[in-house]
Design an enzyme around this catalytic site. Structure first.
Site, PDB file in Angstrom:
ATOM      1  N   HIS A 187     -13.878   4.506 -11.731  1.00 51.13           N
ATOM      2  CA  HIS A 187     -12.702   5.351 -11.477  1.00 51.13           C
ATOM      3  C   HIS A 187     -12.392   5.449  -9.980  1.00 51.13           C
ATOM      4  CE1 HIS A 187     -12.750   6.818 -15.683  1.00 51.13           C
ATOM      5  NE2 HIS A 187     -14.072   6.782 -15.537  1.00 51.13           N
ATOM      6  N   SER A 317      -0.817  -9.228  12.085  1.00 51.70           N
ATOM      7  CA  SER A 317       0.296  -8.340  12.392  1.00 51.70           C
ATOM      8  C   SER A 317       1.066  -8.837  13.596  1.00 51.70           C
ATOM      9  CB  SER A 317      -0.218  -6.922  12.654  1.00 51.70           C
ATOM     10  OG  SER A 317       0.829  -6.087  13.094  1.00 51.70           O
ATOM     11  N   LYS A 323      -5.445  -7.287  14.459  1.00 49.77           N
ATOM     12  CA  LYS A 323      -5.473  -7.022  13.026  1.00 49.77           C
ATOM     13  C   LYS A 323      -5.566  -8.336  12.254  1.00 49.77           C
ATOM     14  CE  LYS A 323      -3.167  -4.051   9.619  1.00 49.77           C
ATOM     15  NZ  LYS A 323      -3.012  -4.956   8.488  1.00 49.77           N
ATOM     16  N   GLU A 330      -4.382 -12.066  -1.119  1.00 51.73           N
ATOM     17  CA  GLU A 330      -2.994 -11.658  -1.353  1.00 51.73           C
ATOM     18  C   GLU A 330      -2.172 -12.797  -1.945  1.00 51.73           C
ATOM     19  OE1 GLU A 330      -1.734 -10.163   2.426  1.00 51.73           O
ATOM     20  OE2 GLU A 330      -2.827  -8.267   2.202  1.00 51.73           O
TER      21      GLU A 330
END
Length: 456
Positions: A187, A317, A323, A330
């Site tokens: 969960h 980025s 970053k 993805e």
């Protein structure tokens, strides 16, 4: 571009002078300026394979002369070698039987065969696209057969090897990380510890089952509609034609294709394609779960879970220096979404088996082959550019376990559920560890606590 008049059964149409396709292809180009999407080359090459072996068998059966057969076979071979890729430009969204694409192939092979025999594509020529290249065939049995052939080849030569690569990469990591303990999560909340290796073994098993499912489903794709011609009755084809052609295709591809047990089912329904697409969707969902877990486990580098490190492939980025994003997972997620969507499209297409023919064959072909190809390529990239380069952040894993409230579960057999729950609540409220609270409250001897709570 110079246009020249060419005739078909409907009259005269202007065709580019240098084109190998003919009037029926030209009409389709003009009639369907819809998407700019064409049927993929694996489909085109499989269609050429059918034409090659049809000419071979028709010659063997005494229905085609030696000269015409040899010229058609050479022309079909040249198509599969990629020499005429630019001649197959008919839109996916065309006549539902795929007749336009079948005639596109018939015309290209006919023109090239005539060129081989006479030195010219047009004029009075010996090879006719319908009478000779399409002899013993109909678009209605050829196109369903080619969907099965091209999908089977791609699954065998592209998808299963890629899934095997991913399975190996995940299995290797499961073994490498077998002794690294970390918090489990249910969960999205802290749960009792597992090993990082156990997590990766779960991913490996998902892919292993995917390979098993897609392999088992292929039996139904091996049935080919060839021999049914227009409506499944076999009108205008030799009774031995289909069996002999299919045997040659099976020998060439190493795939055990066979004639359909029932030609009416094979042409009117596309159940095998629907079944295959459903399994591809299942694999896509497995990849989506794995890719999302990898993203979460590698999140950070300082403010996320950070239990694994994935390869840094490119700046993440345009505004935030330093970053780095999980670009491969993805990409895999986007492929999975596309395949899931394709399955819905194929389902709708498979519903369109009206009486003796399905009339969404090009749509089914395009989406099924795209799903196979996307999954294969994404899986290979996932294995090579992400999974194989993952390293464990063992210190973060250990730190996360020590902070986990779920460690109170280990105390339940000794303290009871309620007392362990109270201890966990106090640990959460104070920011202390379960170990620290248990020592403060002297619930158990220190050596017992050390034995129960030391999972590293």
């Amino acid at each position: 571009m110079k246009l020249v008049p060419e005739k078909d059964s409907m009259g005269t149409v202007l065709v580019p002078e240098n084109a190998y396709f003919g009037p029926q292809t030209q009409r389709a180009i003009e009639n369907f300026p819809i998407s700019g999407l064409a049927l993929p080359l694996p489909f085109i090459y499989s269609l050429a394979l059918v034409k090659k072996y049809s000419a071979t068998v028709n010659h063997e059966l005494g229905l085609l002369s030696d000269q015409l057969s040899k010229a058609i076979i050479q022309a079909a071979d040249e198509v599969t070698e990629g020499k005429f890729d630019n001649q197959f430009v008919i839109d996916v969204f065309q006549t539902g039987s795929g007749t336009s694409t079948n005639m596109n192939m018939n015309e290209v092979i006919s023109s090239r065969a005539n060129e081989i025999i006479t030195g010219r594509k047009g004029g009075k020529t010996p090879v006719h696209p319908n009478d000779h290249v399409n002899l013993g065939q109909s678009s209605n049995d050829v196109i369903p057969s080619v969907i099965h052939i091209s999908a089977s080849i791609l699954i065998k030569e592209l998808l299963i090897p890629s899934l095997d690569s991913l399975l190996k990469a995940l299995s290797d990591k499961a073994n490498e990380f077998r002794n690294i303990n970390k918090p489990g999560r249910t969960h999205l909340q802290d749960a009792v510890p597992v090993t990082l290796g156990q997590e990766f073994s779960g991913y490996a098993r998902q892919i292993e089952l995917g390979i098993s499912r897609i392999s088992a489903s292929q039996e139904n794709l091996y049935e080919l509609a060839l021999g049914g011609t227009a409506v499944g009755t076999g009108l205008n084809t030799h009774p031995e034609f289909a069996q002999k052609v299919i045997a040659l295709i099976a020998e060439k591809t190493g795939i055990p294709f066979k004639e359909a047990k029932n030609h009416f089912s094979a042409q009117a329904a596309q159940d095998a394609c629907m079944e295959t697409s459903g399994i591809l969707k299942t694999i896509a969902v497995s990849l989506m779960k794995i890719a999302n877990d990898i993203r979460w486990l590698s999140s950070g580098p300082r403010c996320g879970i950070g239990e694994i490190n994935i390869p840094s492939l490119q700046p993440g980025s345009s505004i935030m220096p330093g970053k780095v994003n999980p670009v491969i997972p993805e990409a895999v997620l986007q492929v999975a979404a596309q395949v899931i969507g394709n399955d819905t499209t194929i389902m709708l297409g498979a519903q369109s088996g009206n009486f003796e023919l399905n009339v969404m064959l090009p749509l089914i072909a395009y989406n099924l082959l795209q799903s196979v190809t996307l999954l294969a390529r994404a899986t290979e990239v996932f294995a090579n550019k992400c999974i194989s380069g993952i390293s464990a952040n063992a210190l973060k894993c250990h730190s996360n376990i020590e902070k986990s409230i779920a460690l109170a579960t280990f105390l339940v057999p000794y303290t009871g559920y309620d007392k362990a729950a109270s201890l966990a609540k106090r640990a959460y409220e104070t920011g202390k560890t379960v170990r620290e609270i248990a020592l403060e409250e002297k619930l158990l001897p220190e050596e017992t606590l050390t034995r129960l709570l030391t999972v590293l």
